[in-house]
Design a protein around this motif. Structure first.
Motif, short mmCIF file in Angstrom:
data_model
loop_
_atom_site.label_atom_id
_atom_site.label_comp_id
_atom_site.label_asym_id
_atom_site.label_seq_id
_atom_site.Cartn_x
_atom_site.Cartn_y
_atom_site.Cartn_z
N SER A 242 -52.02 -49.07 -12.15
CA SER A 242 -51.77 -47.78 -12.80
C SER A 242 -50.70 -46.96 -12.12
CB SER A 242 -53.07 -46.97 -12.88
OG SER A 242 -53.89 -47.45 -13.92
N ALA A 243 -50.00 -47.55 -11.15
CA ALA A 243 -48.78 -46.94 -10.64
C ALA A 243 -47.59 -47.33 -11.50
CB ALA A 243 -48.53 -47.36 -9.19
N HIS A 244 -47.77 -48.34 -12.37
CA HIS A 244 -46.69 -48.80 -13.25
C HIS A 244 -46.50 -47.80 -14.40
CE1 HIS A 244 -44.30 -51.36 -15.89
NE2 HIS A 244 -44.20 -52.25 -14.90
N PRO A 249 -48.01 -43.65 -17.80
CA PRO A 249 -46.66 -43.10 -17.91
C PRO A 249 -46.48 -41.67 -17.41
CG PRO A 249 -47.43 -44.04 -20.01
CD PRO A 249 -48.61 -43.92 -19.11
N THR A 250 -47.48 -40.82 -17.58
CA THR A 250 -47.28 -39.38 -17.36
C THR A 250 -48.45 -38.77 -16.59
OG1 THR A 250 -48.45 -38.73 -19.39
CG2 THR A 250 -46.11 -39.28 -19.60
N PRO A 251 -48.29 -37.56 -16.06
CA PRO A 251 -49.43 -36.86 -15.45
C PRO A 251 -50.58 -36.67 -16.43
CG PRO A 251 -47.37 -35.83 -14.78
CD PRO A 251 -47.01 -36.84 -15.83
N VAL A 325 -44.02 -40.15 -7.39
CA VAL A 325 -43.62 -38.74 -7.36
C VAL A 325 -44.23 -37.99 -8.54
CG1 VAL A 325 -41.66 -37.16 -7.46
CG2 VAL A 325 -41.49 -39.26 -6.12
N ARG A 326 -44.38 -38.66 -9.68
CA ARG A 326 -44.90 -37.97 -10.86
C ARG A 326 -46.37 -37.58 -10.71
NH1 ARG A 326 -44.73 -43.41 -12.17
NH2 ARG A 326 -46.49 -44.30 -13.33
N PHE A 327 -47.04 -38.15 -9.72
CA PHE A 327 -48.44 -37.79 -9.48
C PHE A 327 -48.61 -36.93 -8.22
CE2 PHE A 327 -49.10 -42.18 -11.46
CZ PHE A 327 -49.07 -41.66 -12.73
N GLY A 328 -47.84 -37.21 -7.19
CA GLY A 328 -47.93 -36.42 -5.97
C GLY A 328 -49.16 -36.75 -5.15
N ILE A 329 -49.34 -36.01 -4.07
CA ILE A 329 -50.44 -36.28 -3.14
C ILE A 329 -51.79 -35.95 -3.76
CG2 ILE A 329 -51.48 -35.59 -0.95
CD1 ILE A 329 -48.68 -35.24 0.18
N SER A 330 -51.88 -34.83 -4.46
CA SER A 330 -53.18 -34.39 -4.97
C SER A 330 -53.74 -35.36 -6.00
CB SER A 330 -53.06 -32.98 -5.56
OG SER A 330 -52.14 -32.97 -6.64
N THR A 343 -66.36 -47.27 -8.85
CA THR A 343 -66.12 -48.72 -8.70
C THR A 343 -65.24 -49.27 -9.82
OG1 THR A 343 -68.16 -49.41 -9.84
CG2 THR A 343 -68.30 -49.05 -7.46
N THR A 344 -64.16 -48.56 -10.10
CA THR A 344 -63.23 -49.01 -11.13
C THR A 344 -62.22 -49.99 -10.55
OG1 THR A 344 -63.44 -46.87 -12.21
CG2 THR A 344 -61.62 -48.26 -12.91
N GLY A 345 -61.56 -49.61 -9.48
CA GLY A 345 -60.59 -50.50 -8.86
C GLY A 345 -59.18 -50.31 -9.35
N SER A 346 -58.99 -49.48 -10.37
CA SER A 346 -57.65 -49.13 -10.79
C SER A 346 -57.01 -48.24 -9.72
CB SER A 346 -57.73 -48.38 -12.12
OG SER A 346 -56.47 -47.91 -12.52
N VAL A 347 -55.70 -48.41 -9.49
CA VAL A 347 -55.03 -47.59 -8.47
C VAL A 347 -53.72 -47.05 -9.02
CG1 VAL A 347 -56.05 -48.79 -6.50
CG2 VAL A 347 -53.92 -49.64 -7.45
N ASN A 348 -53.42 -45.79 -8.72
CA ASN A 348 -52.11 -45.24 -9.08
C ASN A 348 -51.25 -45.02 -7.84
OD1 ASN A 348 -53.08 -42.91 -7.85
ND2 ASN A 348 -52.59 -41.56 -9.58
N ASN A 349 -51.75 -45.51 -6.69
CA ASN A 349 -50.98 -45.49 -5.45
C ASN A 349 -51.47 -46.65 -4.59
OD1 ASN A 349 -52.88 -44.18 -3.05
ND2 ASN A 349 -53.47 -43.46 -5.10
#
Length: 559
Positions: A242-244, A249-251, A325-330, A343-349
């Motif tokens: 989910s970083a792809h 795609p968007t916030p 960058v489109r998601f940021g630290i928070s 326990t999803t396992g999806s990652v955006n970072n």
């Protein structure tokens, strides 16, 4: 940080507002009473039942329920394995992708049948469209529905007056037709609106602004992404998950994916309170899970904003390594806490790039495996600790422990102990074996304490049926494919069998009248005791392993 904190708070408020209405809907789905939903879903369900020869009111005891669950999952896993091994010769393969190796096919089949969705491969390069749809996306529905069915059966057993947990096939079908399919359709359309592709056409060639040639992979992405998050499945159509930008795609799509991961695990806890006719009990368990989630979220949030001594020395505030960058630290921190809590396992970072203390959070949540948890199984693990807490408190006051008006005796405690001890055994033993096996050690890309964390994370993710990865481990080897594949199967089915056996035992017990000496389990006092016992047991079990990994790495940064 302030803006990021506001984003997190708004997201969690929305999630909390959805708990009650969605939980009430789940009760209507599984109470077997006639409702207005039958006019919409009934005809299709009755057709399915006739096709498979199931009577929709046929009761099942716990043994029959377990057998039906194991049989259907075994058959589906075998069919998935065959698809992976023969996809080269099957249709819907426009990019001419070859067959999987035997070990990788076993690992992948075990992964997706157990709702783990661990991927030792890159999806866009290793799977045909047919494999993505019928051996990846389809079992995302059935594995999530299996977890839901088991949780509902356990709840019925707690309050039943006979050995009847419902009907597995009915619960499985209703979960898919009335919960996962409608929600997934809505979310998939939203993701297409946000920019996720949904097509059966092959990859396309493009020319960049610099004149370079680029091949862009696409496919039925939105449909996979929707059930991936609604069913707390995890995995990804693309290797970067989910970083792809095609997956997330968007916030706004990021917000939707976070809400999808939290939606059903939190609502199921509320449904539990309604189904046992004690909403206070449901909210008590919900509060315990919520306290632990907020604790873990706070740690990763502030750890990533604080950064590391090396970054601070360079004048860089906050750790943006491995984050979009489109998601940021928070939003990256929130996603990290949510995906391992549910326990999803999806990652955006990339979790491999988190600070050591930030990386400890997903590890800790998976080790506890009950901070809301995945579809159904998270509630089961939470109630496992409830039973143990009641038993421990009963010993302290010298009284036979009771839960929901039924006595907890040696049989239930033994079964609960099996479920509880299986989890650390299948994490720590394989990790130790991997760290002394030369072939397995060579797969570690980062030496030292971080390498220990990578291996520990892999087996924790498999045992917790999470599926996320630290990222710095070459897991596509016969050793890891076999070991983690077995890890996922044991982590999924041993605890389920033990908990359904407990439900069967509870179902045949007589109700006991509450007295002044009865220890109430629906109070804030019990919630506090429950949280303490979960954290103490977790710390005693896993702290030595964590001390060799993220904790040692964190302390090493200051020397």
């Amino acid at each position: 940080m302030t803006n990021g904190l506001i984003q997190v708070v708004v997201t969690l408020v929305i999630a909390i507002l959805l708990v009650r209405p969605v939980g009430a809907y789940l009760v209507k789905v599984f109470d077997y009473e006639k409702t207005g939903l039958d006019r919409i879903f009934g005809p299709g369900e009755r057709l399915i039942f006739r096709m498979i020869g199931v009577k929709d009111r046929e009761p099942m005891g716990w043994k029959k329920y377990v057998f039906a669950m194991l049989l259907t999952n075994f058959i589906m896993m075998m069919l998935m394995y065959i698809v992976f091994r023969t996809q080269k010769f099957l249709p819907l393969n426009p990019d001419k992708i070859g067959n999987m190796s035997p070990a990788l096919a076993f690992n992948t089949a075990a992964s997706f049948i157990t709702n783990t969705n661990w991927q030792a491969y890159s999806g866009e390069n290793s799977l045909s469209y047919l494999s993505q749809m019928i051996a990846i996306t389809f079992p995302m529905f059935t594995s999530a529905a299996t977890g839901f069915a088991v949780a509902i059966a356990f709840i019925r057993g707690l309050v039943a007056k006979q050995n009847n947990l419902g009907n597995y096939y009915v619960d499985l079908v209703r979960s898919i037709t009335r919960v996962f399919l409608p929600l997934s359709l809505i979310v998939a359309l939203f993701l297409v609106f946000q920019g996720s592709p949904e097509t059966l056409h092959g990859a396309v060639n493009a020319t960049t602004l610099e004149g370079a040639k680029q091949t862009i992979t696409r496919g039925p992405v939105a449909s996979l992404e929707s059930i991936k998050h609604i069913g707390t499945n995890g995995g990804g159509y693309f290797g970067t998950n989910s970083a792809h930008p095609f997956e997330n795609p968007t916030p706004l799509s990021n917000l939707m994916e976070i809400l999808c991961m939290l939606l059903l695990p939190t609502a199921l806890v509320y449904a539990f309170g309604v189904m046992i006719k004690n909403k206070r009990q449901g909210w008590s368990v919900f509060a315990a899970m919520g306290i632990m989630f907020l604790l873990f979220l706070s740690v990763v949030f502030f750890a990533e904003y604080q950064g590391t001594p090396a970054l601070n020395a360079l004048g860089v505030h906050g750790n943006m390594e491995g984050k979009e960058v489109r998601f940021g630290i928070s939003e990256s921190s929130l996603f990290t806490a949510v995906t391992t809590a549910a326990t999803t396992g999806s990652v955006n970072n990339m979790h491999d790039s988190l600070t050591p203390i930030g990386g400890l959070v997903p590890l800790g949540e998976m080790m506890l495996n009950n901070v809301f948890g995945g579809k159904g199984v998270g509630l089961l693990n939470g109630l496992l600790y409830v039973i143990l807490t009641v038993f421990i408190c009963g010993l302290m006051v010298g009284r036979t422990p009771e839960f929901l008006g039924k006595k907890i005796e040696s049989k239930e405690v033994k079964l609960a102990s099996i479920a509880l001890l299986t989890h650390p055994v299948i994490i720590l033993v394989p990790t130790a074996i991997a760290l002394i096996t030369p072939g397995a050690i060579s797969s570690i890309l980062n030496p030292g304490n971080h390498g220990v964390s990578e291996v520990l994370y892999a087996f924790t993710s498999g045992a917790a049926n999470n599926g996320s990865a630290f990222g710095g481990l070459t897991a596509n080897t016969d050793f890891y494919n076999t070991m983690i594949g077995l890890d996922m199967l044991l982590g999924r089915f041993i605890s389920i069998i033990a908990m359904l056996a407990i439900a069967g035992s509870f179902a045949t017990k007589k109700m006991v009248e509450a007295t002044t000496g009865t220890f109430r389990t629906d109070t804030s006092l019990f919630t506090g005791i429950l949280v303490v016992i979960i954290l103490v047991i977790g710390a005693l079990t896993f702290f030595p392993a964590l001390a060799l990994g993220p904790i040692a790495e964190h302390l090493g940064m200051f020397h």
